[in-house]
Write a protein that holds these residues in place. Structure first.
Motif, PDB file in Angstrom:
ATOM      1  N   VAL A  75       0.806  -1.213   0.000  1.00 59.14           N
ATOM      2  CA  VAL A  75       0.000   0.000   0.000  1.00 59.14           C
ATOM      3  C   VAL A  75       0.847   1.274   0.000  1.00 59.14           C
ATOM      4  N   TRP A  76       2.149   1.145   0.222  1.00 60.94           N
ATOM      5  CA  TRP A  76       3.023   2.320   0.227  1.00 60.94           C
ATOM      6  C   TRP A  76       4.450   1.881  -0.032  1.00 60.94           C
ATOM      7  N   VAL A  77       5.209   2.696  -0.771  1.00 62.28           N
ATOM      8  CA  VAL A  77       6.601   2.385  -1.097  1.00 62.28           C
ATOM      9  C   VAL A  77       7.454   3.619  -0.828  1.00 62.28           C
ATOM     10  N   ALA A  78       8.548   3.439  -0.108  1.00 61.76           N
ATOM     11  CA  ALA A  78       9.440   4.555   0.229  1.00 61.76           C
ATOM     12  C   ALA A  78      10.285   4.965  -0.970  1.00 61.76           C
ATOM     13  N   ASN A  79      11.154   4.077  -1.403  1.00 61.34           N
ATOM     14  CA  ASN A  79      12.135   4.378  -2.453  1.00 61.34           C
ATOM     15  C   ASN A  79      11.622   3.939  -3.816  1.00 61.34           C
ATOM     16  N   ARG A  80      10.418   4.340  -4.181  1.00 58.44           N
ATOM     17  CA  ARG A  80       9.760   3.789  -5.359  1.00 58.44           C
ATOM     18  C   ARG A  80      10.510   4.085  -6.657  1.00 58.44           C
ATOM     19  N   ASP A  81      11.230   5.197  -6.728  1.00 55.45           N
ATOM     20  CA  ASP A  81      11.985   5.529  -7.937  1.00 55.45           C
ATOM     21  C   ASP A  81      13.481   5.320  -7.762  1.00 55.45           C
ATOM     22  N   ASN A  82      13.884   4.692  -6.681  1.00 57.89           N
ATOM     23  CA  ASN A  82      15.306   4.493  -6.418  1.00 57.89           C
ATOM     24  C   ASN A  82      15.525   3.125  -5.783  1.00 57.89           C
ATOM     25  N   PRO A  83      15.346   2.053  -6.552  1.00 61.66           N
ATOM     26  CA  PRO A  83      15.455   0.704  -5.982  1.00 61.66           C
ATOM     27  C   PRO A  83      16.882   0.343  -5.601  1.00 61.66           C
ATOM     28  N   THR A 153       1.520   6.963  -2.213  1.00 57.19           N
ATOM     29  CA  THR A 153       1.989   6.442  -3.502  1.00 57.19           C
ATOM     30  C   THR A 153       0.762   6.150  -4.359  1.00 57.19           C
ATOM     31  N   ASN A 154       0.389   4.877  -4.531  1.00 58.64           N
ATOM     32  CA  ASN A 154      -0.768   4.591  -5.400  1.00 58.64           C
ATOM     33  C   ASN A 154      -2.028   4.192  -4.630  1.00 58.64           C
ATOM     34  N   THR A 155      -1.938   4.057  -3.304  1.00 60.15           N
ATOM     35  CA  THR A 155      -3.047   3.504  -2.527  1.00 60.15           C
ATOM     36  C   THR A 155      -3.568   4.507  -1.509  1.00 60.15           C
ATOM     37  N   TRP A 156      -4.887   4.665  -1.511  1.00 56.22           N
ATOM     38  CA  TRP A 156      -5.575   5.586  -0.613  1.00 56.22           C
ATOM     39  C   TRP A 156      -6.323   4.763   0.423  1.00 56.22           C
ATOM     40  N   LEU A 157      -5.853   4.798   1.675  1.00 53.01           N
ATOM     41  CA  LEU A 157      -6.446   4.031   2.760  1.00 53.01           C
ATOM     42  C   LEU A 157      -7.424   4.899   3.552  1.00 53.01           C
ATOM     43  N   SER A 158      -8.225   4.255   4.391  1.00 50.84           N
ATOM     44  CA  SER A 158      -9.119   4.998   5.273  1.00 50.84           C
ATOM     45  C   SER A 158      -8.324   6.017   6.092  1.00 50.84           C
ATOM     46  N   PHE A 159      -8.899   7.190   6.251  1.00 49.32           N
ATOM     47  CA  PHE A 159      -8.354   8.303   7.027  1.00 49.32           C
ATOM     48  C   PHE A 159      -7.215   9.039   6.315  1.00 49.32           C
ATOM     49  N   MET A 160      -6.796   8.560   5.151  1.00 47.36           N
ATOM     50  CA  MET A 160      -5.858   9.339   4.347  1.00 47.36           C
ATOM     51  C   MET A 160      -6.626  10.460   3.651  1.00 47.36           C
ATOM     52  N   TYR A 174      -2.155  10.833  -5.587  1.00 44.88           N
ATOM     53  CA  TYR A 174      -1.958   9.384  -5.710  1.00 44.88           C
ATOM     54  C   TYR A 174      -1.558   9.074  -7.142  1.00 44.88           C
ATOM     55  N   THR A 175      -0.451   8.359  -7.309  1.00 45.35           N
ATOM     56  CA  THR A 175       0.085   8.078  -8.644  1.00 45.35           C
ATOM     57  C   THR A 175       0.258   6.584  -8.843  1.00 45.35           C
ATOM     58  N   SER A 176      -0.022   6.133 -10.049  1.00 47.99           N
ATOM     59  CA  SER A 176       0.064   4.708 -10.370  1.00 47.99           C
ATOM     60  C   SER A 176       1.507   4.222 -10.367  1.00 47.99           C
ATOM     61  N   TRP A 177       1.669   2.911 -10.204  1.00 48.42           N
ATOM     62  CA  TRP A 177       2.956   2.275 -10.464  1.00 48.42           C
ATOM     63  C   TRP A 177       3.208   2.285 -11.971  1.00 48.42           C
ATOM     64  N   LYS A 178       4.475   2.156 -12.362  1.00 49.09           N
ATOM     65  CA  LYS A 178       4.795   2.037 -13.784  1.00 49.09           C
ATOM     66  C   LYS A 178       4.312   0.704 -14.335  1.00 49.09           C
ATOM     67  N   SER A 179       4.423  -0.345 -13.526  1.00 48.32           N
ATOM     68  CA  SER A 179       3.989  -1.690 -13.919  1.00 48.32           C
ATOM     69  C   SER A 179       3.916  -2.541 -12.664  1.00 48.32           C
ATOM     70  N   PRO A 180       3.361  -3.755 -12.738  1.00 49.84           N
ATOM     71  CA  PRO A 180       3.340  -4.622 -11.552  1.00 49.84           C
ATOM     72  C   PRO A 180       4.728  -4.970 -11.032  1.00 49.84           C
ATOM     73  N   ASP A 181       5.755  -4.807 -11.873  1.00 52.37           N
ATOM     74  CA  ASP A 181       7.132  -5.096 -11.470  1.00 52.37           C
ATOM     75  C   ASP A 181       7.896  -3.849 -11.059  1.00 52.37           C
ATOM     76  N   ASP A 182       7.289  -2.676 -11.201  1.00 50.81           N
ATOM     77  CA  ASP A 182       7.998  -1.415 -10.968  1.00 50.81           C
ATOM     78  C   ASP A 182       7.069  -0.413 -10.289  1.00 50.81           C
ATOM     79  N   GLY A 184       7.694   2.538  -9.426  1.00 51.61           N
ATOM     80  CA  GLY A 184       8.040   3.921  -9.731  1.00 51.61           C
ATOM     81  C   GLY A 184       6.825   4.718 -10.188  1.00 51.61           C
ATOM     82  N   VAL A 185       6.924   6.045 -10.125  1.00 51.07           N
ATOM     83  CA  VAL A 185       5.797   6.914 -10.466  1.00 51.07           C
ATOM     84  C   VAL A 185       5.378   6.699 -11.909  1.00 51.07           C
ATOM     85  N   GLY A 186       4.128   6.269 -12.104  1.00 53.44           N
ATOM     86  CA  GLY A 186       3.607   5.974 -13.433  1.00 53.44           C
ATOM     87  C   GLY A 186       2.950   7.178 -14.077  1.00 53.44           C
TER      88      GLY A 186
END
Length: 275
Positions: A75-83, A153-160, A174-182, A184-186
């Motif tokens: 539901v959340w990724v810290a280093n999404r564009d810097n693996p 990142t891409n997921t909006w949870l309750s109370f967000m 809220y921004t999509s992933w590039k792909s299921p394997d990535d 990063g900001v889509g």
């Protein structure tokens, strides 16, 4: 002999300070390492924070996922564009009090909360049952220094929230992933737009794909499903300090999440199976 006993006591104190800790906390003396498969888990066992590889990728990321749902649902990724390319990652509190992701033998952080902490550097990071990762000043004030809910990142949870803190300039998008394997900001984003009639808008690149319509006082005009029987409690705020929308399920037995997907905003519902 006394010197040997003294050394044993020192080593025992160090051991206990590193390993005897709340299961939901990262502190100056307790960090998590990818190569040890370490995670921290919220007090109600709802969410976990740790390292993961998405899909078929071997890249490593720090993320938050549902702890007791068999299929890992991030539901959340810290280093999404810097693996990180290997399992040498370490997530810890640094000497300035920030939560920092380092790679072994590297001096520059891969990711950091990167805030200026005045007064004390004694801070801890905690994963909450809401899915929020918070950095707290660990003194009598327990002041909130940073939270992942403010940096979605891409997921909006309750109370967000979706929208703007007009005092700080923070814009929660809220921004999509590039792909299921990535993760990063889509190319797809879901955001609040300001103006005379604020709306929620889904974009592909800079082009709008869908609009919520305006707020009527009870619902968004473009979402007729928002009736009195709607499963959510909704809150729309439009003041000099804040423009935002938030929502949570009326039934606590249902876990909900909105996902900005590769081509749409989708709603996923889980029945709570956690104790």
């Amino acid at each position: 002999m006394n010197s040997v006993k003294w050394l044993i006591r020192i080593l025992l104190v160090f051991y206990l300070s590193h390993f005897c800790f709340p299961a939901d906390i990262i502190s100056l003396h307790h960090f998590i390492q990818d190569n040890n498969h370490e995670v921290i888990v919220s007090s109600g066992n709802t969410f976990a924070l740790g390292f993961f590889s998405p899909g078929s990728s071997r890249n490593r990321y720090v993320g938050i996922w549902y702890h007791q749902i068999p299929e890992k649902t991030v539901v959340w990724v810290a280093n999404r564009d810097n693996p990180i390319k290997d399992t040498s990652g370490i997530l810890r509190i640094d000497s300035r009090g920030n939560l920092v992701l380092f790679q072994e033998n590297q001096t520059l952080p891969v990711w950091s909360t990167n805030i200026s902490i005045a007064g004390t550097r004694n801070s801890v990071a905690q994963i909450l049952d809401s899915g929020n990762l918070v950095l707290i000043q660990n003194d009598t004030r327990k002041a909130l220094l940073w939270q992942s809910f403010g940096h979605p990142t891409n997921t909006w949870l309750s109370f967000m929230k979706l929208g703007f803190n007009l005092k700080t300039g923070l814009n929660q998008v809220y921004t999509s992933w590039k792909s299921p394997d990535d993760p990063g900001v889509g190319n797809y984003s879901f955001k609040m737009i300001q103006g005379v009639s604020p709306q929620m808008v889904l974009y592909k690149g800079s082009g709008p794909l869908w609009r919520s319509g305006t707020w009527t006082g009870k619902r968004w005009s473009g979402i007729p499903e928002m009736t009195q029987n709607f499963i959510f409690r909704d809150s729309f705020v439009n003041t000099a300090d804040e423009l935002s929308f938030s929502s949570d399920a009326k039934n606590a037995s249902i876990i909900t999440r909105w996902i900005t997907n590769l081509d749409k905003v989708a709603l996923a519902l889980f029945t709570r199976v956690f104790s």
